[in-house]
Design an enzyme around this catalytic site. Sequence first.
Site, PDB file in Angstrom:
ATOM      1  N   GLY A 262       0.833  -1.197   0.000  1.00 11.27           N
ATOM      2  CA  GLY A 262       0.000   0.000   0.000  1.00 11.27           C
ATOM      3  C   GLY A 262       0.869   1.249   0.000  1.00 11.27           C
ATOM      4  N   GLU A 299       1.467   5.491   7.662  1.00 15.82           N
ATOM      5  CA  GLU A 299       2.877   5.690   7.284  1.00 15.82           C
ATOM      6  C   GLU A 299       3.485   6.828   8.095  1.00 15.82           C
ATOM      7  OE1 GLU A 299       3.908   3.248   5.667  1.00 15.82           O
ATOM      8  OE2 GLU A 299       1.936   2.578   4.988  1.00 15.82           O
TER       9      GLU A 299
HETATM   10  N1  BAL Z   1       6.219  -1.192   6.262  1.00 20.52           N
HETATM   11  C1  BAL Z   1       5.555  -1.646   5.106  1.00 20.52           C
HETATM   12  C2  BAL Z   1       4.341  -0.878   4.766  1.00 20.52           C
HETATM   13  C3  BAL Z   1       3.601  -0.523   5.989  1.00 20.52           C
HETATM   14  O1  BAL Z   1       3.132  -1.361   6.730  1.00 20.52           O
HETATM   15  O2  BAL Z   1       3.496   0.639   6.297  1.00 20.52           O
HETATM   16 ZN    ZN Z   2       3.121  -0.317   8.454  1.00 20.81          ZN
END
Ligand code: BAL
Ligand code: ZN
Length: 880
Positions: A262, A299
Amino acid sequence: PRTIYLKDYQAPDYLIDETHLTFELHEDRTLVHAQLVMRRNPARGSGLPPLVLDGQQLELLSIRLNDRELGAHDYLLDDRHLTLQPDSAEFVIDSSVCIHPESNTALEGLYKSGKMFCTQCEAEGFRKITYYLDRPDVMSKFTTTVSADRQRYPVLLSNGNPITSGSEDNGRHWATWEDPFRKPAYLFALVAGDLWCVEDQFTTMSQREVALRIYVEPENLDKCQHAMDSLKRAMRWDEEAYGREYDLDIFMIVAVNDFNMGAMENKGLNIFNSSAVLAKAETATDAAHQRVEAIVAHEYFHNWSGNRVTCRDWFQLSLKEGFTVFRDAGFSADMNSPTVKRIEDVAYLRTHQFAEDAGPMAHSVRPDAYMEISNFYTLTVYEKGAEVVRMIQTLLGAEGFRKGSDLYFQRHDGQAVTCDDFVKAMEDANGVDLAQFKRWYSQAGTPRLEVGSAYDAEAKTLTLTFRQLCPPSPGQAHKEPFVIPVDLALLDGQGRELPLRLAGEAAASGTSRVLAVNEAEQSFTFVDIPEQPLPSLLRGFSAPVKLSFPYSRDQLMFLMQHDSDGFNRWEAGQQLAVQVLQELIGQRQRGEPMVLDRRLVAALKSVLENDGLDQAMVAEMLSLPGEAYLIEISEVADVDAIHAAREFARRELAEALFEPLWQRYQANRQASRQSAYVATAEHFARRSLQNIALSYLMLSEKPEVLEAAQEQYREADNMTERLAALAVLVNSPFEEAKAEGLALFADRFKDDPLVMDQWFSVQAGCPLPGGLERVRALMQHPAFTIKNPNKVRALIGAFANQNHANFHRDDGESYRFLADQVIMLNALNPQIAARQLAPLTRWRKYDLSRQALMKAELERILVSGSLSSDVYEVVSKSLA
Ligand code: BAL
Ligand code: ZN
C-alpha cells in the site's frame, strides 16, 4: 530455500556508522557507489571475523578497503554475499556496482514505475541496490547523491533534508540529501522523475515549521488534497494522542503506480501506491477516501513507531506494524465513527485473519521461523498484532497505556528493539506483570472461548464460566492458556446495565468491566443480581477470539435493540443472521425448501425504521455476514449452499422490506443530489445506506428501481454513487443496461488507471455464471497488464478472493486459471505471486472433490520450474 529461525538471532559483527551513496541513473543501467564507514561491533567482543555483506543481482565493478583496491582473490563472491576480511576494527569500504532498475519487474530494490525511478527496500530490497549489512539492527547515517538527466528527471529525492544540488555540462543534474537520523537500510528511499507537487505546511507543537509535499505525475495534481488534509490531521493527532512530534524540516509523499504494498514509511520520503494517496470525489469512492486517510496516517505514524524506534530483526515485524495499525485505527476512529470503524475492523479480522490463523500458513504474531520474510507481511502480524496491542490497552486502561507508550519511546528512541521491549515498557510504566499475556505473541491460532451462565435466584448470584481452547497450528500442537480480556455487562429485562460486584468485593463498582480470563477453565460469580440477566460479552470485541454463548434468537434480537454497547448491538444482529443463514444452508443441503426465519426480517425492519440510529450503523446492520465469513466458520464449506442461502435471504429481505428500503433510498439519493460531495463521516454514512438499500432493491427487478439505478449512475457527481450503481447493474439480469453502463464507464475513465481498477473489480466480483470466462476476457483488455500489482489485485485477486461462486466452480477450472497466473507471476514478481496463492492454500476447508482439485494445482505449481522462495514457501507449507 533456507529457513531462518528467531532462536538463531545474533547481533551484527560490524556496524555502519555512515553510509554515503551516489547514484548515476541512466536508461540502460544505474551505477551505485557506496562508501561505508564501519567498525567492529563492541558488543560482539574482540577479534575480526570475516565481514559478510548482503548483495543480490549486483554486478560488482570495484571494491576498496581503506583505499586499497581489492582483487578477486581478496574477497568471496556468491549470488547472495560478498565476504572479505577487515584488517582493523575501524575501516571504510568503497564499492561500485551496476544494477538494472529498467528491467526490475519484482518492484523490489530500485526499479522504474512508468517513467520514474523509485525504490522499495523493506524488507530486504536494499541488498539489490548495493553490498550492505541489510538488517534492521544496523542503523546508519545516510547521505545520498542522485544524478540523472535533467529533462527526464527534474525532481531528485531521497531521505532527510536537501543539502546541495547542481548541474553538469552534459544535460544531467544532481542533488544531495542528508538524513540526520540513523536508520536501517530498509528505510532508504530514492525517487527521480518528472513530478509535480502539492505543497503545504505544518507547525509542530514546539512551533517548528515543516514543509509538506506530495509529489505526483502532473495529471494527478488535483487528487492530492484529501491526502494532504489527512496528513495534517494525522500529524496533529499524533501530538495529541501520543505526544509525538515530527522531526525533519520536510515530509514528502510520492505517488507511484507500480507498487507491491500500500505504501512505505521511508524516513521523510514516504513512497505510496497511487491507490493509497490519490483521491477526489469524481474518481475515488468513500471507501477509497477512508483508505487514503488511514494509510497516510499509518505511514506517518511509523516515523515514531518503526523509524525512531525500529525492529531488531524481522521476527519483530509486529512491533512496528501491529502497533502502527493500532495507532491508525485510533486515528480513524477519532476522525469518523468509532463504532463503525470497530465493526469494519472486526469483520475484516474475523473473515480474513481468522482464516489465515486456521490455515497452513498460520504463524504467531511474532513468528519463530521464515523462509521468505515478504510472506510475513500478513493479517496476523498486522491486524492480530494490532489486537494484541489493543488488549494491552484494555487491560491497562487508556492512561496506563499512554504511560507505557511514553516510556517505550523515551527508552528506545534511536534503537532497534523487540516485542519483549515493548511489553516491558508497558509493564514497567504500570507495575504489572504481562508474562502470561505474552503468549499472544508466541502462540498461533484463534482461541475459542465458550461461556456458560448459571443464575441462582435464591442467592441472587450469576456465575459465568469460561472455557478457552486453542486449536493446534503448524508446529504448535499444544497451547497454554491466554490472558483474554473480556469486557462485559449484565442487562436486566429492560436492557439496563446492572451494577457489578464480584463475590468477595466490598462494593459494586460500575456497570461494565473487564475480566481477565487466564485459565483454561474459570468461573466468576457476580452477587446482588436481582433477576436473571442477559450478559453482553466481549464488548467492542475486546479480544480476538471465537466467542460462543448459547443465545437464543429472541435474546439476540433483544441485544440488537437494547445493548448499550454499539458494537455488540451490531454483533447480536450478525449472530442472529449467522444462525438464520446456517439454517437455510442446512435446508438447501438437505434439498428442502428454504424458509427464512421472519425474526430476521422483523429485526432489520426495526433497524431500518429507527431514524435515531447513525445511518452508517443501519448500513452495517443491513449487511449480512459475507460468504467468506460463512466459509470461515464452516467445518466443511459448502460454497454452493452458502451462496444460494445468502442470496435467498437477500431476496426475501428485499421483498419484505421493499417499502422502508425504497424510502431510505429515495431520501438519501435526494440528499446526495442536493449537496456537493463531502468526504465526512456523516456523508459517508448517508451514501453507504443509500447504496446498500439500492443493492437490495435491485433484487426486486422492478422497473422503477432499474430506472433509479440508471439515474444514479448517470447523474452522480462522485464515484461512490456511480460505482455502486454500476455494480448493481453488473449483478443484475438487465443485460442491456449492464453493457451500456460498463461501456460508458470504460470510455469515460479509460485514462485513469485507478478508476479502471474499480471497473475490473466490479466485474471480477460478479457472482453470476460465467465469471471465469469474463475474467479471462478482461485480461485481454488494453487497460489490463499483469505487470502492475494493482491490476492483478483488481482482477485476479478480486475474482479468487471475492467471487466464491465462480472461483469454486466444481470443474476446478478457476483453480487452474489461478495457478497459471501464479506461475506466470512467479517469474515477474514473486511477492505478488505468493499473495495471489492465498485462496488455494485454504483447500482443507472444502469438500473432497474440490480439495483434490486445489491440491493438484498447488502440486503443479511446485513442479513448474524455478520457484521463487516466496512462492515455494507458501506452496510447500500448504501441502505439508
Ligand atoms: N512497512 C511496510 C508498509 C507498511 O506497513 O506501512
Ligand atoms: Zn506499516
